[in-house]
Motif scaffolding. Structure first.
Motif, PDB file in Angstrom:
ATOM      1  N   ALA A  84      -5.921 -19.246 -40.616  1.00 44.70           N
ATOM      2  CA  ALA A  84      -5.114 -18.998 -41.532  1.00 44.70           C
ATOM      3  C   ALA A  84      -3.640 -19.925 -41.252  1.00 44.70           C
ATOM      4  O   ALA A  84      -3.725 -20.395 -40.211  1.00 44.70           O
ATOM      5  N   PRO A  85      -2.947 -20.258 -42.422  1.00 44.01           N
ATOM      6  CA  PRO A  85      -1.845 -20.997 -42.076  1.00 44.01           C
ATOM      7  C   PRO A  85      -0.938 -20.493 -40.811  1.00 44.01           C
ATOM      8  O   PRO A  85      -0.139 -21.131 -40.611  1.00 44.01           O
ATOM      9  N   ASP A  86      -0.805 -19.223 -40.826  1.00 46.70           N
ATOM     10  CA  ASP A  86      -0.073 -18.530 -39.754  1.00 46.70           C
ATOM     11  C   ASP A  86      -0.699 -18.748 -38.469  1.00 46.70           C
ATOM     12  O   ASP A  86      -0.133 -18.307 -37.318  1.00 46.70           O
ATOM     13  N   GLY A  87      -1.768 -19.462 -38.306  1.00 44.32           N
ATOM     14  CA  GLY A  87      -2.590 -19.663 -37.127  1.00 44.32           C
ATOM     15  C   GLY A  87      -3.332 -18.519 -36.595  1.00 44.32           C
ATOM     16  O   GLY A  87      -4.011 -18.711 -35.412  1.00 44.32           O
ATOM     17  N   TYR A  88      -3.430 -17.447 -37.072  1.00 44.20           N
ATOM     18  CA  TYR A  88      -4.535 -16.438 -36.660  1.00 44.20           C
ATOM     19  C   TYR A  88      -5.618 -16.595 -37.367  1.00 44.20           C
ATOM     20  O   TYR A  88      -5.435 -17.009 -38.451  1.00 44.20           O
ATOM     21  N   PRO A  89      -6.917 -16.022 -36.663  1.00 51.22           N
ATOM     22  CA  PRO A  89      -7.952 -16.100 -37.546  1.00 51.22           C
ATOM     23  C   PRO A  89      -8.151 -15.195 -38.629  1.00 51.22           C
ATOM     24  O   PRO A  89      -7.577 -14.206 -38.956  1.00 51.22           O
ATOM     25  N   ILE A  90      -8.782 -16.010 -39.617  1.00 50.11           N
ATOM     26  CA  ILE A  90      -9.159 -15.137 -40.953  1.00 50.11           C
ATOM     27  C   ILE A  90      -9.991 -14.090 -40.793  1.00 50.11           C
ATOM     28  O   ILE A  90     -11.073 -14.259 -40.293  1.00 50.11           O
TER      29      ILE A  90
END
Length: 125
Positions: A84-90
């Protein structure tokens, strides 16, 4: 440095474990083929057959369908984790639709009840 990846294959009815292929990429040729300097064509061919045999043995020991070795980078899309844009896996949550299942169960119950009632009527005669 070589990377190890697993490529899952579609399951067959007779599979007791999910089938897979072991993929080794970014491998250097020198890791698998020793120097051929001063060797006859027969000796070089024999070394290559030995490598194929050892990869087949490795696949058998691991339970893999095959072992594939590449010098280039091989990207297996199934092994990628979307970020995701926040860097965490979707993360995706999948919920089953049990409406059809419920209808099937209710139909089977009604059928069993009808068979039981029919059997009781026949036995009462």
């Amino acid at each position: 440095m070589a990377r190890l990846q697993i490529l899952q294959l579609p399951e067959d009815a007779g599979d007791d474990r999910p089938p897979f292929v072991l993929v080794i990429d970014q491998a250097r040729l020198t890791d698998f083929y020793p120097s051929t300097e001063g060797k006859s064509i027969y000796q070089v061919a024999q070394e290559r057959l030995t490598l194929v045999d050892s990869l087949d043995e490795m696949a058998d020991r691991l339970g893999a369908r095959a072992v594939l070795v590449f010098e280039d980078t091989i990207d297996i899309p199934a092994n990628e984790t979307p970020v995701a844009p926040d860097g965490y896996p979707i993360r995706v949550r999948v919920e089953g639709d049990f409406n059809q299942f419920r209808d099937q169960v209710q139909a089977e119950i009604a059928k069993a009840q009808a068979e039981l009632a029919d059997t009781l009527r026949r036995s009462a005669r």
